[in-house]
Design a protein around this motif. Structure first.
Motif, PDB file in Angstrom:
ATOM      1  N   GLN A   1       1.079  -1.612  -0.196  1.00 26.63           N
ATOM      2  CA  GLN A   1      -0.281  -0.446   0.054  1.00 26.63           C
ATOM      3  C   GLN A   1       0.604   1.148   0.234  1.00 26.63           C
ATOM      4  O   GLN A   1       0.949   1.778   0.792  1.00 26.63           O
ATOM      5  CB  GLN A   1      -1.169   0.249   1.326  1.00 26.63           C
ATOM      6  N   ALA A   2       1.525   1.528  -1.114  1.00 29.51           N
ATOM      7  CA  ALA A   2       1.865   2.234  -0.790  1.00 29.51           C
ATOM      8  C   ALA A   2       2.422   3.829  -0.586  1.00 29.51           C
ATOM      9  O   ALA A   2       0.928   4.528  -1.830  1.00 29.51           O
ATOM     10  CB  ALA A   2       2.721   2.966  -3.312  1.00 29.51           C
ATOM     11  N   LEU A   3       2.108   4.180   0.447  1.00 35.51           N
ATOM     12  CA  LEU A   3       2.473   5.701   0.796  1.00 35.51           C
ATOM     13  C   LEU A   3       0.797   5.738   1.373  1.00 35.51           C
ATOM     14  O   LEU A   3       0.340   6.856   0.927  1.00 35.51           O
ATOM     15  CB  LEU A   3       3.178   6.785  -0.332  1.00 35.51           C
ATOM     16  N   GLY A   4      -0.051   4.952   1.479  1.00 36.96           N
ATOM     17  CA  GLY A   4      -1.007   4.713   2.067  1.00 36.96           C
ATOM     18  C   GLY A   4      -1.520   4.748   3.250  1.00 36.96           C
ATOM     19  O   GLY A   4      -2.459   3.822   3.618  1.00 36.96           O
ATOM     20  N   GLY A   5      -0.675   4.055   4.248  1.00 35.65           N
ATOM     21  CA  GLY A   5      -0.708   3.538   5.116  1.00 35.65           C
ATOM     22  C   GLY A   5      -1.285   2.265   5.236  1.00 35.65           C
ATOM     23  O   GLY A   5      -0.447   1.359   4.300  1.00 35.65           O
ATOM     24  N   ASP A   6      -1.727   1.583   6.013  1.00 34.18           N
ATOM     25  CA  ASP A   6      -2.500   0.329   6.035  1.00 34.18           C
ATOM     26  C   ASP A   6      -3.865   0.395   4.867  1.00 34.18           C
ATOM     27  O   ASP A   6      -4.134  -0.810   5.239  1.00 34.18           O
ATOM     28  CB  ASP A   6      -2.774  -0.076   7.613  1.00 34.18           C
ATOM     29  N   GLY A   7      -4.131   1.735   4.334  1.00 30.76           N
ATOM     30  CA  GLY A   7      -5.244   1.990   3.611  1.00 30.76           C
ATOM     31  C   GLY A   7      -6.766   1.406   4.283  1.00 30.76           C
ATOM     32  O   GLY A   7      -7.546   1.532   3.768  1.00 30.76           O
ATOM     33  N   VAL A  66       1.873   9.460   1.919  1.00 29.37           N
ATOM     34  CA  VAL A  66       1.511  10.570   0.657  1.00 29.37           C
ATOM     35  C   VAL A  66       1.642  12.242   2.239  1.00 29.37           C
ATOM     36  O   VAL A  66       2.495  12.964   1.964  1.00 29.37           O
ATOM     37  CB  VAL A  66       0.878  10.474   0.478  1.00 29.37           C
ATOM     38  N   ALA A  67       1.883  11.908   3.272  1.00 29.99           N
ATOM     39  CA  ALA A  67       1.274  13.509   3.985  1.00 29.99           C
ATOM     40  C   ALA A  67       2.127  13.679   4.689  1.00 29.99           C
ATOM     41  O   ALA A  67       3.102  14.777   4.374  1.00 29.99           O
ATOM     42  CB  ALA A  67       0.389  12.880   4.904  1.00 29.99           C
ATOM     43  N   ASP A  68       3.779  12.113   4.701  1.00 29.27           N
ATOM     44  CA  ASP A  68       4.832  13.345   4.983  1.00 29.27           C
ATOM     45  C   ASP A  68       5.966  13.480   3.899  1.00 29.27           C
ATOM     46  O   ASP A  68       6.536  14.346   3.957  1.00 29.27           O
ATOM     47  CB  ASP A  68       5.350  11.465   5.824  1.00 29.27           C
ATOM     48  N   CYS A  69       5.254  13.051   2.577  1.00 28.32           N
ATOM     49  CA  CYS A  69       6.092  13.502   1.800  1.00 28.32           C
ATOM     50  C   CYS A  69       5.368  14.934   0.857  1.00 28.32           C
ATOM     51  O   CYS A  69       6.427  15.566  -0.089  1.00 28.32           O
ATOM     52  CB  CYS A  69       6.081  12.139   0.523  1.00 28.32           C
ATOM     53  N   SER A  70       4.975  14.851   1.498  1.00 28.44           N
ATOM     54  CA  SER A  70       4.112  16.432   1.005  1.00 28.44           C
ATOM     55  C   SER A  70       4.532  17.502   1.564  1.00 28.44           C
ATOM     56  O   SER A  70       4.874  18.851   1.762  1.00 28.44           O
ATOM     57  CB  SER A  70       2.565  16.224  -0.241  1.00 28.44           C
TER      58      SER A  70
END
Length: 119
Positions: A1-7, A66-70
């Motif tokens: 689950q790429a960059l979506g945590g546990d979904g 994605v939150a961390d990346c942005s």
């Protein structure tokens, strides 16, 4: 689950909240930068109010999302420009998160020694 945590729905809600939060930070941060620091107090108050939203060790929990990346490049820059963000000024969780990300090779690659603001 790429960059979506546990979904999970809870994870998706946390990521969406950080997206909304960073939109606020961008607006106030832009005013602080472009108006010669006139809005720094407002920016710091906003960051203090967001500090409790850091789940840890990353913004939304145990995994990079994605939150961390942005958020990292922008909050790192605000920390460099107006900080340091620390526990003493109400941003201890953000500081811990910045340090965690800053020690990660992937995030280290995004840190620039010279930059310009992107709005």
């Amino acid at each position: 689950q790429a960059l979506g945590g546990d979904g999970s729905e809870a994870m998706n809600d946390r990521m969406e909240r950080w997206r909304d939060d960073m939109n606020q930070v961008k607006k106030v941060g832009k005013q602080a930068v472009l108006r010669g620091g006139k809005h720094v107090n407002e920016l710091m108050e906003l960051l203090k109010s967001l500090d409790g939203n850091v789940v840890g060790p990353y913004l939304c929990g145990d995994a990079v999302t994605v939150a961390d990346c942005s958020a990292f490049p922008f909050l790192w820059r605000l920390d460099s420009e107006f900080g340091p963000l620390t526990k003493d000024n109400g941003c201890g969780n953000i500081r811990a998160w910045l340090d965690t990300c800053g020690e990660t090779e992937t995030f280290k690659k995004t840190i620039q020694s010279a930059w310009w603001w992107w709005w």
